[in-house]
Structure formats: structure tokens, C-alpha cells
Motif scaffolding. Structure first.
Motif, PDB file in Angstrom:
ATOM      1  N   SER A 268       0.827  -1.200   0.000  1.00  0.00           N
ATOM      2  CA  SER A 268       0.000   0.000   0.000  1.00  0.00           C
ATOM      3  C   SER A 268       0.867   1.257   0.000  1.00  0.00           C
ATOM      4  N   SER A 269       1.992   1.211   0.719  1.00  0.00           N
ATOM      5  CA  SER A 269       2.859   2.382   0.769  1.00  0.00           C
ATOM      6  C   SER A 269       3.478   2.651  -0.614  1.00  0.00           C
ATOM      7  N   LEU A 270       3.940   1.575  -1.277  1.00  0.00           N
ATOM      8  CA  LEU A 270       4.577   1.729  -2.581  1.00  0.00           C
ATOM      9  C   LEU A 270       3.560   2.185  -3.627  1.00  0.00           C
ATOM     10  N   MET A 271       2.329   1.685  -3.507  1.00  0.00           N
ATOM     11  CA  MET A 271       1.304   2.092  -4.481  1.00  0.00           C
ATOM     12  C   MET A 271       1.009   3.577  -4.373  1.00  0.00           C
ATOM     13  N   ASP A 272       1.005   4.110  -3.151  1.00  0.00           N
ATOM     14  CA  ASP A 272       0.801   5.553  -2.951  1.00  0.00           C
ATOM     15  C   ASP A 272       1.918   6.344  -3.624  1.00  0.00           C
ATOM     16  N   ILE A 273       3.163   5.891  -3.393  1.00  0.00           N
ATOM     17  CA  ILE A 273       4.316   6.621  -3.924  1.00  0.00           C
ATOM     18  C   ILE A 273       4.338   6.552  -5.454  1.00  0.00           C
ATOM     19  N   LEU A 274       3.950   5.391  -6.008  1.00  0.00           N
ATOM     20  CA  LEU A 274       4.014   5.228  -7.468  1.00  0.00           C
ATOM     21  C   LEU A 274       3.064   6.181  -8.198  1.00  0.00           C
TER      22      LEU A 274
END
Lengths: 306, 299
Positions: free
Chosen positions: A194-200
Motif C-alpha cells: 500500500s505504501s509503494l502504491m501511494d508513492i508510485l
């Protein structure tokens, strides 16, 4: 940063103080007479009274608490009712096996958790994502004692690759640490995703892609660095859950650590050991939380400059 | 569409009330799109039926020993085999469903009620009361994992009833924190301010105006917590601190099967599988509810 650390360090003092009162009260909440418990069921009235004086249980509660606190600060945690050895020695013997078990579990959890999380985030809504996330929610739902027993059944009993329990060699660490780390790996995977999806979704990632960077470079070098900040916090907090989880896993694998000592003490009603262990676990957990907070502050300028 | 208002759509120049969407309908529209969570919900419904009908549908007695059938492997007669006393494991699992669901639901219910009241009071009044409640939560949080539950059992003594109390206390601080943080933001909203300005009492504001708005996060956390509670209770029974033999509690059954891991692995396999699937279903349902109720995920 220095001021922040000092402020946080001072902030744990009231919590530690209340925790110590809570644990002190613990022995007084046990139904029955603690002096009778220590003296044993066959002890005469006179013996019980002697034990009561010896333990200071005839003193006012407030005085008893400060005596208890003073003793803890000097490293005197009392004597085990079962082995008659100092509790400090009992715990010292068991500390390292639990420490290494926790560290190894964390290593597995980070490696697999990050990998699954990154794959799920980059292959969003594809089969890799669904498999990874279903695996993660399964990992959270798995009873660790069952997973441990199934691993023993397969790898120790059937295949004979690893010992069934205890500490014999480096091989002894594999099954218990995988068992203990599975749940944490699952939490790290979900959080990383979820954190990486936000950043992407951020603009600078689009810029990176627009200027022709390879997708691997965008994900691993640019996105993951920022996505890691909340993940590291979460991972740090999971250390506490590993400490708790070790209680169950150590029982499954007959591991000579703190968790098993606690369960043995609860069944024997060895209160000085239970008291000391609860204090130690709480202290470790509070310190880990503090380190996580400070690390978070170091990594995240928004917190640092507040 | 919000709070039961009517959606008006212009179609061929005519205004027609196409659908009346209450918050529940809106939630249902989102929730039913999530197939996995729906399957989990059906499975949980099925578990409740099994729990209710337990003794009537179990093919054998869960506690009567049968010494002619000790440790038999799974077969058509005994779907999950038998244990060291010859008792049918499948029947014991069916009867154990009631225990697991009871422990999970009752302990989380107590945590939710107490935690919600503490969270509402703490968030609404603030000041020393908030400080005190949150410090107590900090202390309860200072004990990692099931340590607090083990400590409570050490005081109360082993047994299923005490496991419910221990697991309930273990869950209170999390509910209190979640509800407190929702309360803090809701109490600043205009509708709460207008309620206050027309002279509504604090009790009325807390329970009539703030509490309903915190309900969605409570429901999501409640569902997720049931899985954890079942897992914790089973762990305690596995450690010998919860249900005692011959109770068909899944954790206790698994613990009893440990001695026969070499010769009869099915004794540990099936109870463990039951815990896993049940906890998984509650977690998947919790995930689905979160996605449907969490405003951040709204489309």
C-alpha cells in the motif's frame, strides 16, 4: 534531533513508572496469600509468617512498592520459587536464544515481506498481486503453533532435514524462525504494497518514467526509498509482536528461551519469574517503540522539524 | 447521495427518482462487488449455523471415547480420523466451532463496548481524563502480543471463561484509541457544534451525534479483531492456559495431538486447518468491510 530524542526518552519515564506499579500490583492481585504460595502448602502458620516478614509483605503497600522498585534498579529480581536460583540468572540464561530467534525471524520477514509487497504493488490487479496478497492475509491468519507443527512434520519427521526442537546447530534456527517470521512477513508485505502504491502515483515518479528511466530503477531506486519510511516504522513495531509470538513458537519447538520460561513459570505459578519476565518484555517493547520513533524522526524531515 | 437523500437523474427531459440510496445501500453496493469478502461472509454464516446445530449434525459424540478406534486415519466412517481416545475429530471440530465463535465474539464484544466508551469519553472531554485513559492504554500496550493475556490468566487461573476476560482486556486499548481519534475529528464538525449551541447535553452529543459516526470504523475493527481473538484464545488453549480436556476447543485439540505427530499427524492437522480457515474468513471479511466503509477508498 537531539532534543527530540531526549524529549521522547523522558516521555517513557511516566509509562515505565505506571508499568512498574501495574506489575507490582500483579502479585497482589493473585487470589490467595502470596506468603503461603512461597512457603508452600504444607508450611506451618509460623513458617508462613516468617516468609511474610522475609518478603516484606507485612509492610505498607507503598513502602513495599518502593522497596521493589529499589531492588529492580539494582538488578535484584528476586528468587525463582521453582529452581531457588536468582531470577536474574534464570533470565540471563534464556535471553540469547530468544534474541537470536527474534533476529532471524525478522530477517526472513523483511526479505520475503518486501519482495512480495514490491511485486504486488508493481503488478497491481494481476495474478501476482492476487497471489501475493492472498498469501499475506493467509500468513496473518495462520496459527503459528499449527504452522510450526506442520513444518516439523514435513521437514523434520518426513524429510529429516532439520531437528524437531531444541538448539543443536544452525539448522535448529531455520524452522522456528520461519514459523515466527511468517506473520510479520505478511504484515510487511501488505504495508509495503500500500505504501509503494501511494508513492508510485506521485509526480516525481511520472517524471522519472517520462525521462525514460527503466521501470526497475524507478521502483527500486526512486519509489522504494520513500515508500520505506512507513514500512520501517511498521517493521520496528513488529519486533514487539515477535517477542509475544516467541512465547508460542518456543513452546512448539522446545526452545530454551524466555517464552518457554514464561509458560513454565505460569504453570508452576512461579510469580517472581512471571513478574520479572513481564517487566522485561514490557521494557524491551517500550525501548523498541522509542528507537522506531527516533529512527522515523531521523528519516522524515517533516517530523524532525516539528 | 448521502444519508438517505434521493438521487435525481435527468432522463429524456424528465426528472425521475431512480434510486433511493441510504448509507446502508451504498455500503452494500460496494461490498457486494468484493467477491472474496462475500464468500467469506457466506462461510461465516455457515459457521454460525454449524455452531447452532453442533450436536444435532455431528455424526458422533464429541467427548465419548471409543477405544476400538484409537488414532484411526481419515476414512469414510471418520472423515478427519479419530484421536488418542478414539473420538471422531470431525465431530469434535463441529462442536468446537461453537466454542471458538463464542470466545471470539464475546471477548471482542466486551473489548468493543468498554473501548468505545473509554474512547468517546477520552476524545470528547480531553484534559486530565483523556490523559489518564490514554496513559492506562499505553501501559496495556506496553505488553507485546499475548503477554498481557498470559499475565491475566496467571492471576485468574486457566480456563475458557478467563480466556474470554483476558482476550477482552487485551483488546480494549486498541478500540479506545481508534474511537478516540475518530471522536477528536468528529467533535470539531459543524453539526456537533450546532448540537452544542442548541443546548444538547454532553451525553446526548456523545451517544446521539458522535457515536454513530464512529460506528463504521468500529465495525471494521470489530470484524478484524474477531480473527485475532480466536487465534489468541486458541494459542492460550494450545499453551494449556485455556480450555481444558476433554473440551473440543480447537487449540486444545491441537495441543493434545502433538504427541502423535509422527504416527497420526491428522490429529493436529484438522483442528489447525479449522482455526486457519475461520480466522482467514474473518480477516477477509474485515478487509472487504474496510474497503467498502473506508471513505478514502470511495469511488
Amino acid at each position: 534531533m537531539f532534543h527530540y530524542t531526549i524529549k521522547r526518552l523522558l516521555g517513557i519515564i511516566p509509562t515505565l513508572f505506571i508499568v512498574s506499579i501495574f506489575i507490582f500490583m500483579f502479585v497482589h492481585m493473585i487470589p490467595g496469600d502470596p506468603a503461603r504460595l512461597v512457603a508452600g502448602p504444607d508450611a506451618s502458620y509460623k513458617d508462613v509468617e516468617l516468609v511474610r516478614q522475609e518478603l516484606g509483605l507485612d509492610q505498607p503497600k507503598v513502602k513495599q512498592y518502593f522497596v521493589y522498585l529499589g531492588k529492580i534498579l539494582q538488578g535484584d529480581l528476586g528468587t525463582s520459587m521453582k529452581t531457588k536460583r536468582p531470577v536474574f540468572d534464570e533470565i540471563a540464561d534464556r535471553f540469547m536464544p530468544t534474541f537470536w530467534l527474534t533476529i532471524w525471524s525478522m530477517v526472513w520477514a523483511i526479505v520475503f515481506g518486501l519482495l512480495i509487497g514490491v511485486i504486488s504493488a508493481t503488478k497491481r490487479n494481476k495474478w501476482q498481486d492476487y497471489t501475493g496478497m492472498f498469501g499475506a492475509v493467509s500468513g496473518i491468519s495462520l496459527p503459528s503453533f499449527w504452522l510450526g507443527l506442520m513444518l516439523i512434520q514435513l521437514f523434520s519427521v518426513k524429510l529429516g532435514w532439520f531437528p524437531t526442537g531444541g538448539i543443536e546447530s544452525w539448522k535448529s534456527y531455520i524452522l522456528p524462525s520461519v514459523t515466527l517470521g511468517a506473520g510479520v512477513a505478511a504484515v510487511i508485505a501488505r504495508f509495503t504494497r500500500s505504501s509503494l502504491m501511494d508513492i508510485l502515483r506521485e509526480d516525481y515518479i511520472r517524471t522519472g518514467r517520462a525521462k525514460g528511466l527503466k521501470e526497475n530503477v524507478v521502483v527500486w531506486n526512486h519509489a522504494l526509498k520513500n515508500a520505506m519510511i512507513p514500512v520501517i516504522t511498521m517493521t520496528g513495531l513488529q519486533f514487539g509482536f515477535l517477542l509475544g509470538g516467541s512465547i508460542v513458537v518456543e513452546t512448539v519447538f522446545s526452545w530454551p528461551g524466555l517464552g518457554r520460561l514464561l509458560i513454565d513459570s505460569v504453570s508452576f505459578r512461579d510469580y517472581p519469574v512471571i513478574q520479572a519476565e513481564m517487566l522485561l518484555f514490557a521494557l524491551e517493547f517500550i525501548l523498541i517503540n522509542l528507537i522506531v520513533d527516533v529512527l522515523y524522526g531521523m528519516m522524515n524531515p517533516q517530523i524532525r522539524y516539528k | 447521495m448521502k444519508n438517505g437523500t434521493v438521487d435525481l437523474h435527468i432522463k429524456d427531459g424528465r426528472q425521475e427518482a431512480e434510486k433511493v440510496r441510504t448509507p446502508f445501500l451504498e455500503f452494500w453496493r460496494k461490498f457486494k462487488k468484493q467477491r472474496i469478502a462475500m464468500i467469506a461472509a457466506f462461510f461465516i454464516g455457515f459457521l454460525f449455523i454449524v455452531a447452532l446445530l453442533g450436536p444435532f449434525i455431528a455424526p458422533y459424540s464429541a467427548v465419548e471415547p471409543d477405544y476400538e478406534n484409537i488414532l484411526s486415519s481419515p476414512s469414510m466412517q471418520h472423515l478427519a480420523g479419530t484421536d488418542a481416545f478414539g473420538r471422531d475429530i470431525f465431530s469434535r471440530i463441529i462442536e468446537g466451532t461453537r466454542i471458538s465463535l463464542f470466545v471470539g465474539l464475546s471477548s471482542v464484544f466486551f473489548s468493543a463496548v468498554l473501548g468505545t466508551i473509554l474512547g468517546l469519553v477520552s476524545g470528547y472531554y480531553g484534559g486530565w481524563l483523556d490523559n489518564m485513559i490514554m496513559r492506562i492504554c499505553d501501559v496495556l500496550f506496553a505488553f507485546p502480543g499475548i503477554l498481557l493475556a498470559i499475565g491475566i490468566i496467571a492471576i485468574l487461573g486457566p480456563g475458557l471463561g478467563n480466556v474470554v476476560i483476558a482476550v477482552a482486556i487485551f483488546g480494549i486499548p486498541t478500540f479506545a484509541r481508534i474511537v478516540r481519534s475518530s471522536t477528536l475529528s468528529i467533535k470539531e464538525t459543524l453539526y456537533v457544534e450546532s448540537a452544542r449551541s442548541v443546548g444538547a447535553s454532553a451525553k446526548r452529543i456523545i451517544f446521539k451525534h458522535i457515536f454513530p459516526s464512529t460506528l463504521s470504523s468500529i465495525i471494521v475493527y470489530f470484524t478484524m479483531r474477531i480473527g485475532t481473538a480466536i487465534l489468541t484464545a486458541a494459542s492460550l488453549s494450545f499453551l494449556g492456559l485455556g480450555a481444558q480436556p476433554p473440551s473440543p476447543e480447537w487449540g486444545a485439540m491441537l495441543s493434545a495431538g502433538r504427541d502423535f505427530l509422527n504416527t497420526a499427524p491428522h490429529v493436529t492437522f484438522f483442528p489447525g486447518l479449522s482455526i486457519f480457515i475461520t480466522v482467514l474468513a474473518f480477516n477477509l471479511l474485515g478487509d472487504g468491510l474496510r474497503d467498502a466503509l473506508d471513505p478514502k477508498m470511495k469511488d
